[in-house]
Design an enzyme around this catalytic site. Structure first.
Site, PDB file in Angstrom:
ATOM      1  N   ARG A 163       0.879  -0.946   0.088  1.00 27.21           N
ATOM      2  CA  ARG A 163       0.114  -0.117   0.226  1.00 27.21           C
ATOM      3  C   ARG A 163       0.447   1.381   0.120  1.00 27.21           C
ATOM      4  NH1 ARG A 163      -2.994  -3.977  -0.818  1.00 27.21           N
ATOM      5  NH2 ARG A 163      -5.300  -3.339   0.051  1.00 27.21           N
ATOM      6  N   SER A 235     -10.705  -1.117   2.695  1.00 32.35           N
ATOM      7  CA  SER A 235     -10.056  -1.492   3.943  1.00 32.35           C
ATOM      8  C   SER A 235      -9.970   0.715   4.502  1.00 32.35           C
ATOM      9  CB  SER A 235      -8.639  -2.022   3.977  1.00 32.35           C
ATOM     10  OG  SER A 235      -8.800  -3.047   3.408  1.00 32.35           O
ATOM     11  N   GLU A 332      -4.874   3.710   6.505  1.00 29.14           N
ATOM     12  CA  GLU A 332      -5.371   3.603   4.716  1.00 29.14           C
ATOM     13  C   GLU A 332      -5.953   4.923   3.839  1.00 29.14           C
ATOM     14  OE1 GLU A 332      -5.392   1.512   1.075  1.00 29.14           O
ATOM     15  OE2 GLU A 332      -6.610   0.641   2.725  1.00 29.14           O
TER      16      GLU A 332
HETATM   17  N1  EPU Z   1     -10.321 -11.142   9.786  1.00 30.21           N
HETATM   18  C1  EPU Z   1     -10.893 -11.288  11.056  1.00 30.21           C
HETATM   19  N2  EPU Z   1     -12.107 -10.613  11.454  1.00 30.21           N
HETATM   20  C2  EPU Z   1     -12.433  -9.388  10.777  1.00 30.21           C
HETATM   21  C3  EPU Z   1     -11.747  -9.368   9.383  1.00 30.21           C
HETATM   22  C4  EPU Z   1     -10.246 -10.335   8.895  1.00 30.21           C
HETATM   23  O1  EPU Z   1     -10.572 -11.952  11.826  1.00 30.21           O
HETATM   24  O2  EPU Z   1     -13.691  -8.595  10.487  1.00 30.21           O
HETATM   25  C5  EPU Z   1      -9.396 -11.783   9.845  1.00 30.21           C
HETATM   26  C6  EPU Z   1      -9.602 -13.057   8.801  1.00 30.21           C
HETATM   27  O3  EPU Z   1      -9.877 -14.279   9.303  1.00 30.21           O
HETATM   28  C7  EPU Z   1      -8.127 -13.228   7.573  1.00 30.21           C
HETATM   29  C8  EPU Z   1      -7.776 -12.055   7.632  1.00 30.21           C
HETATM   30  O4  EPU Z   1      -8.037 -11.213   8.772  1.00 30.21           O
HETATM   31  O5  EPU Z   1      -8.396 -14.848   8.942  1.00 30.21           O
HETATM   32  C9  EPU Z   1      -7.303 -11.571   6.841  1.00 30.21           C
HETATM   33  O6  EPU Z   1      -8.765 -10.985   7.017  1.00 30.21           O
HETATM   34  P1  EPU Z   1      -8.761 -10.737   4.754  1.00 30.21           P
HETATM   35  O7  EPU Z   1      -8.424 -11.636   4.045  1.00 30.21           O
HETATM   36  O8  EPU Z   1     -10.786 -10.622   5.071  1.00 30.21           O
HETATM   37  O9  EPU Z   1      -8.715  -9.217   4.422  1.00 30.21           O
HETATM   38  P2  EPU Z   1      -7.963  -8.277   5.057  1.00 30.21           P
HETATM   39  O10 EPU Z   1      -6.059  -8.436   5.363  1.00 30.21           O
HETATM   40  O11 EPU Z   1      -8.855  -8.005   6.456  1.00 30.21           O
HETATM   41  C10 EPU Z   1      -6.825  -7.790   2.787  1.00 30.21           C
HETATM   42  C11 EPU Z   1      -6.604  -6.061   1.956  1.00 30.21           C
HETATM   43  C12 EPU Z   1      -8.092  -5.938   1.451  1.00 30.21           C
HETATM   44  C13 EPU Z   1      -8.202  -7.049  -0.094  1.00 30.21           C
HETATM   45  C14 EPU Z   1      -8.232  -8.452   1.036  1.00 30.21           C
HETATM   46  C15 EPU Z   1      -8.257  -9.398   0.644  1.00 30.21           C
HETATM   47  C16 EPU Z   1      -5.869  -4.433   2.719  1.00 30.21           C
HETATM   48  C17 EPU Z   1      -6.105  -3.499   4.541  1.00 30.21           C
HETATM   49  N3  EPU Z   1      -6.219  -4.540   3.070  1.00 30.21           N
HETATM   50  O12 EPU Z   1      -7.879  -7.008   3.810  1.00 30.21           O
HETATM   51  O13 EPU Z   1      -8.930  -4.711   0.303  1.00 30.21           O
HETATM   52  O14 EPU Z   1      -9.643  -7.262  -0.032  1.00 30.21           O
HETATM   53  O15 EPU Z   1      -6.967  -8.407   2.030  1.00 30.21           O
HETATM   54  O16 EPU Z   1      -7.400  -9.674   0.022  1.00 30.21           O
HETATM   55  O17 EPU Z   1      -4.077  -5.030   3.145  1.00 30.21           O
HETATM   56  C18 EPU Z   1      -9.119  -2.457   0.886  1.00 30.21           C
HETATM   57  O18 EPU Z   1      -7.687  -1.823   0.826  1.00 30.21           O
HETATM   58  O19 EPU Z   1      -9.544  -1.695   0.998  1.00 30.21           O
HETATM   59  C19 EPU Z   1      -9.314  -4.132   0.107  1.00 30.21           C
HETATM   60  C20 EPU Z   1     -10.711  -4.019   0.204  1.00 30.21           C
END
Ligand code: EPU
Length: 336
Positions: A163, A235, A332
């Site tokens: 990012r 995010s 972010e």
């Molecule tokens: N998790 C939770 N609770 C939640 C959300 C997430 O326990 O409410 C846990 C999930 O179970 C998982 C981990 O956290 O084990 C990661 O969650 P997820 O795979 O949903 O991805 P993220 O790290 O929360 C990132 C990006 C997203 C992108 C997803 C999928 C960033 C800041 N965000 O989110 O990007 O869609 O991975 O690859 O890196 C964005 O930037 O706007 C965005 C949506």
């Protein structure tokens, strides 16, 4: 053509649905228009507004917002397996992903349905489902209002990180991204390692470009709120990158805590969504602002929130996570 607007409402121009105004907004149809606008006199304060999908306006903007309308996609070079595709800044990012998928070009399918314009993709090096835009970006074309030059920057000079890019730092307010060139491939290269992607792709009949795209779209739709229903900017926070020993200590206390490798040796990436969730805030709301109930990384405008209210709520979330885990999560979203 250049169109200028004064004292214009921004509600329809930011996905958070925040009601602030801009003193001046300029729409440019082409890169030449952008150059022409700046050649006529440098505004005191200006910034580029893309789709408004990663921005939180906390005040009326007193300067000039520059909006680019150029939205052409073209093949810049076809080298057989490798195809270079150039997209103008105003192309809707997901239209570009669909365009590539329709032509059998691999590379950006995991980035399906990310809201925003192609010109914004390099700024924060958009990423999802184990892929980042930097892996497919070959070059970024910019216009520099100070020097009145156009410069095509090789990806190696864009300072891409998680990012991150030079466009958020050294070149912030100095370079306007007018087009992006992607390096795509005709050879299938499915990347299904992230979360449920392999299962969702298999359920659609296997790893074709369209099945992967459909699987990513389905996963996103199931977790992320539709800005047309509840204003949001995806995010709101970045996943924090911490020293490996800090991550290991937390993992000892919370064995189910997700942990990802980070680019820099000796560091690891935590999941901010998990931290917010475990701080007890998933679905929590105060008045018009809340934490999304299916993805805790996303803050939502439940109706009529001001930017200042969203920001105050975000500070509260940061504080609660820090109190609970000793980890600072950074925003972010671009806060103006
Ligand atoms: N998790 C939770 N609770 C939640 C959300 C997430 O326990 O409410 C846990 C999930 O179970 C998982 C981990 O956290 O084990 C990661 O969650 P997820 O795979 O949903 O991805 P993220 O790290 O929360 C990132 C990006 C997203 C992108 C997803 C999928 C960033 C800041 N965000 O989110 O990007 O869609 O991975 O690859 O890196 C964005 O930037 O706007 C965005 C949506």
């Amino acid at each position: 053509m250049i169109r200028e607007f004064h004292d214009i409402p921004l509600r329809g121009r930011n996905s958070f649905g925040i009601e602030q105004r801009a003193a001046h907004l300029v729409e440019c149809d082409t890169e030449e228009d952008v150059a022409r606008f700046f050649a006529a006199g440098m505004p005191r304060e200006w910034m580029v507004l893309g789709g408004g999908n990663n921005i939180l306006f906390t005040r009326d903007y007193g300067g000039t917002l520059v909006v680019q309308r150029a939205a052409d996609i073209r093949i810049a070079a076809d080298e057989g397996d490798t195809v270079y595709v150039e997209a103008d800044a105003g192309v809707e990012w997901d239209d570009l992903v669909a365009w590539a998928a329709d032509r059998g070009l691999w590379g950006i399918e995991n980035l399906s349905l990310i809201p925003g314009k192609a010109g914004a993709a390099p700024v924060q090096n958009i990423g999802a489902y184990g892929c980042e835009a930097k892996e497919s970006i070959a070059a970024v074309r910019t216009y520099c209002p100070e020097t009145r030059n156009t410069l095509v920057m090789d990806a190696a000079h864009c300072g891409f990180g998680y990012r991150e890019s030079v466009f958020k730092h050294q070149l912030k307010g100095r370079a306007i991204i007018t087009a992006v060139t992607l390096r795509l491939s005709r050879t299938p290269r499915p990347r299904l390692g992230y979360g449920d992607l392999a299962r969702e792709t298999e359920a659609r009949g296997g790893a074709t470009l369209h099945n992967i795209r459909e699987a990513v779209c389905a996963i996103r739709r199931s977790k992320l709120p539709d800005p047309a229903v509840a204003g949001n900017a995806g995010s709101f926070f970045k996943n924090p990158v911490v020293a490996e020993h800090v991550a290991a200590a937390l993992r000892m206390q919370h064995p189910d805590m997700p942990l990802y490798p980070a680019a820099e040796p000796g560091t690891a990436k935590l999941a901010a969504g998990w931290l917010i969730d475990r701080a007890g805030l998933k679905g929590y709301a105060e008045g018009p602002v809340g934490v999304h109930d299916r993805q805790a990384l996303v803050l939502v405008n439940r109706g009529g929130a001001t930017g200042a209210e969203v920001l105050a709520f975000a500070r509260m979330v940061q504080q609660r996570v820090e109190e609970r885990f000793g980890i600072r999560i950074d925003t972010e979203v671009n806060i103006v």
